[in-house]
Design an enzyme around this catalytic site. Structure first.
Site, short mmCIF file in Angstrom:
data_model
loop_
_atom_site.label_atom_id
_atom_site.label_comp_id
_atom_site.label_asym_id
_atom_site.label_seq_id
_atom_site.Cartn_x
_atom_site.Cartn_y
_atom_site.Cartn_z
N CYS A 53 47.72 -18.65 -33.76
CA CYS A 53 46.58 -17.89 -34.28
C CYS A 53 45.30 -18.62 -33.90
O CYS A 53 45.23 -19.84 -34.04
CB CYS A 53 46.68 -17.76 -35.80
SG CYS A 53 45.33 -16.83 -36.54
N LEU A 54 44.31 -17.86 -33.46
CA LEU A 54 43.04 -18.48 -33.07
C LEU A 54 42.36 -19.13 -34.27
O LEU A 54 41.52 -20.01 -34.10
CB LEU A 54 42.12 -17.43 -32.42
CG LEU A 54 42.65 -16.86 -31.09
CD1 LEU A 54 41.81 -15.68 -30.65
CD2 LEU A 54 42.70 -17.94 -30.02
N GLY A 91 45.06 -10.84 -29.49
CA GLY A 91 44.63 -9.98 -30.59
C GLY A 91 43.53 -10.66 -31.37
O GLY A 91 43.38 -11.89 -31.27
N GLN A 150 38.33 -12.65 -38.73
CA GLN A 150 38.32 -13.91 -37.98
C GLN A 150 36.93 -14.23 -37.42
O GLN A 150 36.66 -15.37 -37.05
CB GLN A 150 39.32 -13.86 -36.82
CG GLN A 150 40.78 -13.84 -37.28
CD GLN A 150 41.73 -13.82 -36.10
OE1 GLN A 150 42.02 -12.76 -35.54
NE2 GLN A 150 42.20 -14.99 -35.70
N HIS A 185 50.60 -9.09 -37.15
CA HIS A 185 49.79 -10.31 -37.32
C HIS A 185 48.32 -9.93 -37.61
O HIS A 185 47.70 -10.50 -38.51
CB HIS A 185 49.92 -11.15 -36.04
CG HIS A 185 49.09 -12.39 -35.99
ND1 HIS A 185 49.64 -13.67 -35.90
CD2 HIS A 185 47.74 -12.58 -35.97
CE1 HIS A 185 48.66 -14.55 -35.85
NE2 HIS A 185 47.50 -13.93 -35.88
N GLU A 186 47.80 -8.95 -36.87
CA GLU A 186 46.38 -8.56 -37.05
C GLU A 186 46.17 -7.82 -38.37
O GLU A 186 45.16 -8.05 -39.05
CB GLU A 186 45.90 -7.68 -35.89
CG GLU A 186 46.00 -8.31 -34.50
CD GLU A 186 45.50 -9.73 -34.41
OE1 GLU A 186 44.67 -10.15 -35.23
OE2 GLU A 186 45.99 -10.47 -33.53
N HIS A 215 45.80 -10.18 -41.16
CA HIS A 215 44.45 -10.76 -41.27
C HIS A 215 43.55 -9.88 -42.14
O HIS A 215 42.71 -10.39 -42.88
CB HIS A 215 43.80 -10.89 -39.89
CG HIS A 215 44.15 -12.15 -39.15
ND1 HIS A 215 43.88 -13.40 -39.64
CD2 HIS A 215 44.73 -12.34 -37.93
CE1 HIS A 215 44.28 -14.32 -38.75
NE2 HIS A 215 44.81 -13.70 -37.71
O1 GNR Z 1 46.50 -15.01 -29.25
C1 GNR Z 1 47.35 -14.85 -30.12
N1 GNR Z 1 48.66 -14.97 -29.79
C2 GNR Z 1 49.70 -14.59 -30.62
C3 GNR Z 1 50.99 -15.01 -30.28
C4 GNR Z 1 52.06 -14.64 -31.06
C5 GNR Z 1 51.86 -13.86 -32.17
C6 GNR Z 1 50.59 -13.46 -32.54
C7 GNR Z 1 49.51 -13.82 -31.76
S1 GNR Z 1 47.92 -13.28 -32.19
C8 GNR Z 1 46.96 -14.56 -31.52
C9 GNR Z 1 45.48 -14.25 -31.65
C10 GNR Z 1 45.10 -14.18 -33.12
O2 GNR Z 1 44.96 -15.13 -33.82
N2 GNR Z 1 44.99 -12.98 -33.63
O3 GNR Z 1 44.70 -12.83 -34.92
NI NI Z 2 45.52 -14.61 -35.90
#
Ligand code: GNR
Ligand code: NI
Length: 171
Positions: free
Chosen positions: A95-96, A46, A51, A137-138, A141
């Site tokens: 998270c990236l 995601g 980001q 999660h997204e 952000h």
């Molecule tokens: O790549 C991602 N893996 C992930 C694993 C578990 C819960 C959420 C994520 S999202 C993350 C990519 C990211 O930072 N998205 O904002």
């Molecule tokens: Ni993230």
């Protein structure tokens, strides 16, 4: 398409509230495509526009592409919103924007959500499991919230200290 630079904590742009999209046009579709390419290259499941330094309510998700032999199933959403949520799920998140740090987060196990697709049409759908986790999660952000904001202060400081050490020497 282009691969964009992914911002990492503690960049203050990750703490800002993103603005709603007013029109899904070619420029926005290009942003969505660039975000998808950036996410696949990372690789991640995601990515949210903040980001990559864009303060707009846009996310892309593909929880399938990491599975070997599965076809890409990208989801593009502008102005995503959670309409209903139920239950609890614990998932080891990453998270990236917080590279190389992982921690369990508690989220809703099931969600009903809506948003605009890449053609500007309103879509509503239900999600559970990793898709529900990733969607929450997204959307976080877009509200300036990182997954480390959901864990204990001790663990969060640990993650940020690790980031600081890593960023040393960068410009
Ligand atoms: O790549 C991602 N893996 C992930 C694993 C578990 C819960 C959420 C994520 S999202 C993350 C990519 C990211 O930072 N998205 O904002
Ligand atoms: Ni993230």
């Amino acid at each position: 398409m282009a691969i964009l630079k992914i911002l990492t904590a503690p960049d203050k742009r990750l703490k800002q509230i993103a603005q709603p999209v007013t029109k899904v046009d070619d420029a926005l579709r290009k942003l969505m495509d660039d975000m998808l390419e950036t996410m696949y290259a990372a690789p991640g499941i995601g990515l949210a526009a903040p980001q990559v330094g864009v303060a707009k309510r846009v996310i892309v998700i593909d929880v399938e592409h990491v599975r070997e032999g599965s076809l890409p199933q990208p989801i593009f959403l502008a102005n995503p919103e959670i309409l209903e949520q139920e239950g609890e799920i614990r998932w080891e998140e990453g998270c990236l924007s917080v590279p190389e740090f992982f921690s369990e987060v508690v989220r809703s196990a099931w969600v009903r959500a809506k948003g605009l697709n890449r053609y500007g049409q309103e879509v509503a759908f239900e999600a559970e499991g990793i898709l529900a986790v990733c969607l929450q999660h997204e959307i976080d952000h877009l509200n300036g919230v990182l997954f480390i904001d959901h864990i204990s202060r001790l663990k969060r400081e640990l993650a940020l200290a690790k980031m600081k050490k890593k960023n040393k020497g960068d410009d």
